[in-house]
Design a protein around this motif. Structure first.
Motif, PDB file in Angstrom:
ATOM      1  N   GLY A 108       0.700  -1.274   0.058  1.00  0.00           N
ATOM      2  CA  GLY A 108       0.012  -0.101   0.065  1.00  0.00           C
ATOM      3  C   GLY A 108       0.865   1.177   0.023  1.00  0.00           C
ATOM      4  N   GLY A 109       1.948   1.205  -0.545  1.00  0.00           N
ATOM      5  CA  GLY A 109       2.938   2.608  -0.841  1.00  0.00           C
ATOM      6  C   GLY A 109       3.797   2.448   0.279  1.00  0.00           C
ATOM      7  N   HIS A 110       3.996   1.677   1.392  1.00  0.00           N
ATOM      8  CA  HIS A 110       4.869   1.798   2.527  1.00  0.00           C
ATOM      9  C   HIS A 110       6.264   1.394   1.706  1.00  0.00           C
ATOM     10  N   ASP A 111       7.237   2.144   2.335  1.00  0.00           N
ATOM     11  CA  ASP A 111       8.531   2.114   2.219  1.00  0.00           C
ATOM     12  C   ASP A 111       9.006   2.421   0.615  1.00  0.00           C
ATOM     13  N   ASP A 112       8.176   3.209   0.046  1.00  0.00           N
ATOM     14  CA  ASP A 112       8.639   3.709  -1.186  1.00  0.00           C
ATOM     15  C   ASP A 112       9.961   4.444  -1.354  1.00  0.00           C
ATOM     16  N   PHE A 113      10.802   4.037  -2.313  1.00  0.00           N
ATOM     17  CA  PHE A 113      12.108   4.590  -2.293  1.00  0.00           C
ATOM     18  C   PHE A 113      12.206   5.941  -2.232  1.00  0.00           C
ATOM     19  N   LEU A 186      21.244   9.276  -8.555  1.00  0.00           N
ATOM     20  CA  LEU A 186      22.661   8.663  -8.339  1.00  0.00           C
ATOM     21  C   LEU A 186      22.996   8.549  -6.827  1.00  0.00           C
ATOM     22  N   GLY A 187      23.507   7.381  -6.562  1.00  0.00           N
ATOM     23  CA  GLY A 187      23.707   7.246  -4.925  1.00  0.00           C
ATOM     24  C   GLY A 187      22.667   6.995  -3.950  1.00  0.00           C
ATOM     25  N   ASP A 188      21.360   6.450  -4.487  1.00  0.00           N
ATOM     26  CA  ASP A 188      20.203   6.487  -3.651  1.00  0.00           C
ATOM     27  C   ASP A 188      20.375   4.911  -3.206  1.00  0.00           C
ATOM     28  N   PRO A 189      20.719   4.449  -2.148  1.00  0.00           N
ATOM     29  CA  PRO A 189      20.881   3.147  -1.601  1.00  0.00           C
ATOM     30  C   PRO A 189      19.345   2.501  -1.882  1.00  0.00           C
ATOM     31  N   ASN A 190      18.492   3.128  -2.027  1.00  0.00           N
ATOM     32  CA  ASN A 190      16.992   2.336  -1.913  1.00  0.00           C
ATOM     33  C   ASN A 190      16.832   2.253  -3.607  1.00  0.00           C
ATOM     34  N   TYR A 191      17.496   3.130  -4.216  1.00  0.00           N
ATOM     35  CA  TYR A 191      17.431   2.703  -5.726  1.00  0.00           C
ATOM     36  C   TYR A 191      18.544   2.918  -6.699  1.00  0.00           C
ATOM     37  N   PRO A 192      19.794   2.483  -6.248  1.00  0.00           N
ATOM     38  CA  PRO A 192      21.185   2.464  -6.897  1.00  0.00           C
ATOM     39  C   PRO A 192      21.124   2.842  -8.520  1.00  0.00           C
ATOM     40  N   ASP A 193      20.302   2.005  -9.170  1.00  0.00           N
ATOM     41  CA  ASP A 193      20.114   1.859 -10.547  1.00  0.00           C
ATOM     42  C   ASP A 193      19.183   2.707 -11.136  1.00  0.00           C
ATOM     43  N   GLN A 194      18.704   3.877 -10.509  1.00  0.00           N
ATOM     44  CA  GLN A 194      17.676   4.404 -11.068  1.00  0.00           C
ATOM     45  C   GLN A 194      17.856   5.260 -12.433  1.00  0.00           C
ATOM     46  N   ASP A 257      18.261  14.488 -18.591  1.00  0.00           N
ATOM     47  CA  ASP A 257      19.614  14.765 -18.873  1.00  0.00           C
ATOM     48  C   ASP A 257      20.124  16.135 -17.957  1.00  0.00           C
ATOM     49  N   LYS A 258      19.583  17.045 -18.103  1.00  0.00           N
ATOM     50  CA  LYS A 258      19.746  18.328 -17.305  1.00  0.00           C
ATOM     51  C   LYS A 258      19.768  17.917 -15.756  1.00  0.00           C
ATOM     52  N   ARG A 259      18.722  16.963 -15.210  1.00  0.00           N
ATOM     53  CA  ARG A 259      18.641  16.767 -13.855  1.00  0.00           C
ATOM     54  C   ARG A 259      20.198  15.728 -13.573  1.00  0.00           C
ATOM     55  N   LEU A 260      20.145  14.855 -14.446  1.00  0.00           N
ATOM     56  CA  LEU A 260      21.246  14.047 -13.937  1.00  0.00           C
ATOM     57  C   LEU A 260      22.743  14.729 -14.099  1.00  0.00           C
ATOM     58  N   ALA A 261      22.717  15.629 -14.988  1.00  0.00           N
ATOM     59  CA  ALA A 261      24.119  16.395 -14.826  1.00  0.00           C
ATOM     60  C   ALA A 261      24.177  17.321 -13.520  1.00  0.00           C
ATOM     61  N   ALA A 262      23.145  17.801 -13.131  1.00  0.00           N
ATOM     62  CA  ALA A 262      22.981  18.640 -11.964  1.00  0.00           C
ATOM     63  C   ALA A 262      23.354  17.598 -10.674  1.00  0.00           C
ATOM     64  N   CYS A 263      22.758  16.536 -10.804  1.00  0.00           N
ATOM     65  CA  CYS A 263      23.229  15.380  -9.688  1.00  0.00           C
ATOM     66  C   CYS A 263      24.535  14.857  -9.652  1.00  0.00           C
ATOM     67  N   LYS A 264      25.094  14.742 -10.921  1.00  0.00           N
ATOM     68  CA  LYS A 264      26.701  14.398 -10.896  1.00  0.00           C
ATOM     69  C   LYS A 264      27.593  15.355 -10.425  1.00  0.00           C
ATOM     70  N   ALA A 265      27.190  16.673 -10.739  1.00  0.00           N
ATOM     71  CA  ALA A 265      27.773  17.746 -10.065  1.00  0.00           C
ATOM     72  C   ALA A 265      27.678  17.991  -8.627  1.00  0.00           C
ATOM     73  N   ASP A 266      26.435  17.541  -8.021  1.00  0.00           N
ATOM     74  CA  ASP A 266      26.009  17.892  -6.633  1.00  0.00           C
ATOM     75  C   ASP A 266      25.582  16.319  -6.159  1.00  0.00           C
ATOM     76  N   ALA A 268      24.574  15.870  -3.167  1.00  0.00           N
ATOM     77  CA  ALA A 268      23.481  16.250  -2.445  1.00  0.00           C
ATOM     78  C   ALA A 268      22.088  16.106  -3.391  1.00  0.00           C
ATOM     79  N   CYS A 269      22.182  16.085  -4.333  1.00  0.00           N
ATOM     80  CA  CYS A 269      20.867  16.262  -5.519  1.00  0.00           C
ATOM     81  C   CYS A 269      19.801  15.305  -4.798  1.00  0.00           C
ATOM     82  N   GLY A 270      18.474  16.125  -4.728  1.00  0.00           N
ATOM     83  CA  GLY A 270      17.598  15.441  -4.408  1.00  0.00           C
ATOM     84  C   GLY A 270      17.392  15.110  -2.923  1.00  0.00           C
ATOM     85  N   LYS A 271      18.405  15.137  -2.054  1.00  0.00           N
ATOM     86  CA  LYS A 271      18.269  14.857  -0.551  1.00  0.00           C
ATOM     87  C   LYS A 271      17.600  16.199   0.244  1.00  0.00           C
TER      88      LYS A 271
END
Length: 276
Positions: A108-113, A186-194, A257-266, A268-271
């Protein structure tokens, strides 16, 4: 329901898209009825509050909800899976979903990444797991699953041959390509291959035929505008829109692609958008 979600769930008159395909969803969260000689297939359940609307729409079109044999899902988010349990209870349909979304659906949506426990809904356990490239067939009609992961781990795009104005067309029901603010990519232990999943999905979608562009949100394919044109008698059917489909894919990939580039540069992206 918060106002931004309520706006997606406003009344929308049901209508016929193709010879055996009908729109039975709300103003933005979508649901589709596929009619066959042996019963019906229903794709997506909207919010929990959408389920009664979907059932009413099926009846309004002259169909019996009890003849829904298969219930499908695009992805395990509360705005598309929230009504599934109620729809299954009302129809007795067999529920079919992807393997990587099955656990979240059953919980029922619990523990969604990404949503964690902020997007809960009535749990529903799939009766059958559908694999990438596998078809669900009823009454001589087959709808095929394509796992286009990224937005969720098991995000499923469906394709269906339809007939419109006497001509064969290929309908594509896009799951979603939206990169939510709290996706880390990138780097999310709950979804490392996102990020890799998103890239695979874009590649897969480029290889699929998309004559009739449909999706989990009406705003993705101008559902309201096309429905108004269809009601006014527009020819050819305005839902035949391969150019709009490809343009949407391209815009979504550019945003990714734009968001991925930002996450590669930072890293902390998304945190900062993460919700515990």
């Amino acid at each position: 329901m918060p106002p931004n979600f309520a706006a997606m769930n406003q009344p929308q008159a049901p209508f016929k898209i193709a010879d055996n395909l009908y729109y039975v969803g709300a103003s933005d969260v979508t649901s589709y009825l596929i009619v066959t000689r042996d019963g019906y297939i229903l794709l997506d359940g909207g919010f929990e509050q959408t389920a009664p609307m979907i059932l009413d729409h099926i009846r309004t079109l002259g169909f019996d909800p009890k003849k829904v044999k298969y219930l499908l899902n695009s992805h395990a988010h509360f705005d598309h899976a929230g009504g599934l349990a109620a729809l299954k209870a009302a129809t007795g349909a067999q529920f079919i979903a992807s393997a990587r979304d099955a656990g979240i659906l059953a919980a029922g949506g619990h523990d969604d990444f990404a949503l964690h426990d902020t997007g809960l809904f009535a749990p529903i356990k799939p009766d059958r797991i559908v694999a990438d490239g596998e078809a669900v067939t009823l009454g001589g009609v087959s709808i095929t699953a394509h796992i286009t992961a990224g937005h969720t781990k098991g995000c499923t795009t469906w394709t269906l041959p339809v007939t419109m104005d006497g001509k064969a067309e290929d309908a594509l029901f896009l799951c979603s390509l939206t990169v939510l603010p709290n996706f880390r990519l990138l780097g999310d232990p709950n979804y490392p291959d996102q990020a890799a999943d998103f890239e695979k999905s874009f590649a897969m979608l480029r290889g699929l035929t998309c004559d009739v562009f449909l999706s989990s949100h009406g705003s993705f394919f101008d559902m309201k505008g096309k429905a108004a044109k269809l009601a006014a008698g527009a020819k050819p059917n305005p839902f035949i829109d391969p150019q709009g489909c490809r343009a949407f894919f391209a815009r979504a990939e550019a945003t990714f692609d734009k968001r991925l580039a930002a996450c590669k540069a930072d890293p902390a992206c998304g945190k900062n958008e993460d919700r515990p």
